[in-house]
Design a protein around this motif. Structure first.
Motif, short mmCIF file in Angstrom:
data_model
loop_
_atom_site.label_atom_id
_atom_site.label_comp_id
_atom_site.label_asym_id
_atom_site.label_seq_id
_atom_site.Cartn_x
_atom_site.Cartn_y
_atom_site.Cartn_z
N VAL A 2 110.46 -24.36 -48.05
CA VAL A 2 111.23 -24.26 -46.82
C VAL A 2 110.88 -25.42 -45.91
O VAL A 2 109.70 -25.75 -45.73
CB VAL A 2 110.93 -22.93 -46.10
N ALA A 24 117.37 -25.46 -41.21
CA ALA A 24 116.52 -24.88 -42.24
C ALA A 24 117.06 -25.24 -43.62
O ALA A 24 118.26 -25.14 -43.87
CB ALA A 24 116.46 -23.36 -42.08
N ARG A 27 115.65 -22.28 -48.13
CA ARG A 27 115.81 -20.83 -48.20
C ARG A 27 116.52 -20.38 -46.94
O ARG A 27 116.21 -20.86 -45.85
CB ARG A 27 114.46 -20.15 -48.31
N PRO A 29 116.91 -18.16 -43.90
CA PRO A 29 115.98 -17.29 -43.19
C PRO A 29 116.53 -15.87 -43.01
O PRO A 29 117.74 -15.66 -43.08
CB PRO A 29 115.83 -17.96 -41.82
N THR A 96 110.62 -19.60 -39.06
CA THR A 96 111.44 -18.60 -39.75
C THR A 96 110.54 -17.67 -40.56
O THR A 96 109.38 -17.99 -40.84
CB THR A 96 112.47 -19.25 -40.70
N ASP A 98 110.88 -14.54 -43.90
CA ASP A 98 111.70 -14.05 -45.01
C ASP A 98 112.03 -12.57 -44.87
O ASP A 98 112.44 -11.93 -45.84
CB ASP A 98 110.98 -14.29 -46.34
N TYR A 111 107.18 -19.85 -41.76
CA TYR A 111 107.39 -21.30 -41.86
C TYR A 111 107.60 -21.88 -40.46
O TYR A 111 108.26 -21.26 -39.63
CB TYR A 111 108.60 -21.60 -42.75
#
Length: 122
Positions: A2, A24, A27, A29, A96, A98, A111
């Motif tokens: 990320v 971003a 990935r 978020p 961010t 997950d 991240y």
């Protein structure tokens, strides 16, 4: 991997506005947050947004002046800052995670970006 890249910081007079962006990659978020750290102070939570529903949360110090938003198609989040005050001067970071946390108190982000300087002159 990320990666978060902030942009939009700068110097503005008190009462002015700035919009920060956080792109971003790697990935999508589930949540994005904005934090800030002023010289000699601890990092503090500013605002956050859930990526799917767009639920927003704000620190009391910015409520009514800052607006967080996101563009799902661009995987980019924004922090619109208005009625800026000298005490808003800080390095602003986006972050961010997950997972979605509701209500969000700005904890446990996975991240982080490198930060962008915002300076508000009086």
């Amino acid at each position: 991997q990320v990666q978060l890249v902030e942009s939009g910081g700068g110097l503005v007079q008190a009462g002015g506005s700035l919009r920060l962006s956080c792109a971003a990659s790697g990935r999508t978020p589930r949540s994005m947050g904005w934090f800030r750290q002023a010289p000699g102070k601890e990092r503090e939570f500013v605002a956050s947004i859930t990526w799917s529903l767009g639920l927003t949360y704000y620190a009391d110090s910015v409520k009514g002046r800052f607006t967080i938003s996101r563009d799902n198609a661009k995987n980019t989040g924004y922090l619109q800052m208005s009625s800026l005050k000298p005490e808003d001067t800080a390095v602003y970071y986006c972050a961010t995670r997950d997972r979605t946390v509701v209500p969000d108190k700005g904890l446990s982000f996975d991240y982080w970006g490198q930060g962008t300087q915002v300076t508000v002159s009086s």
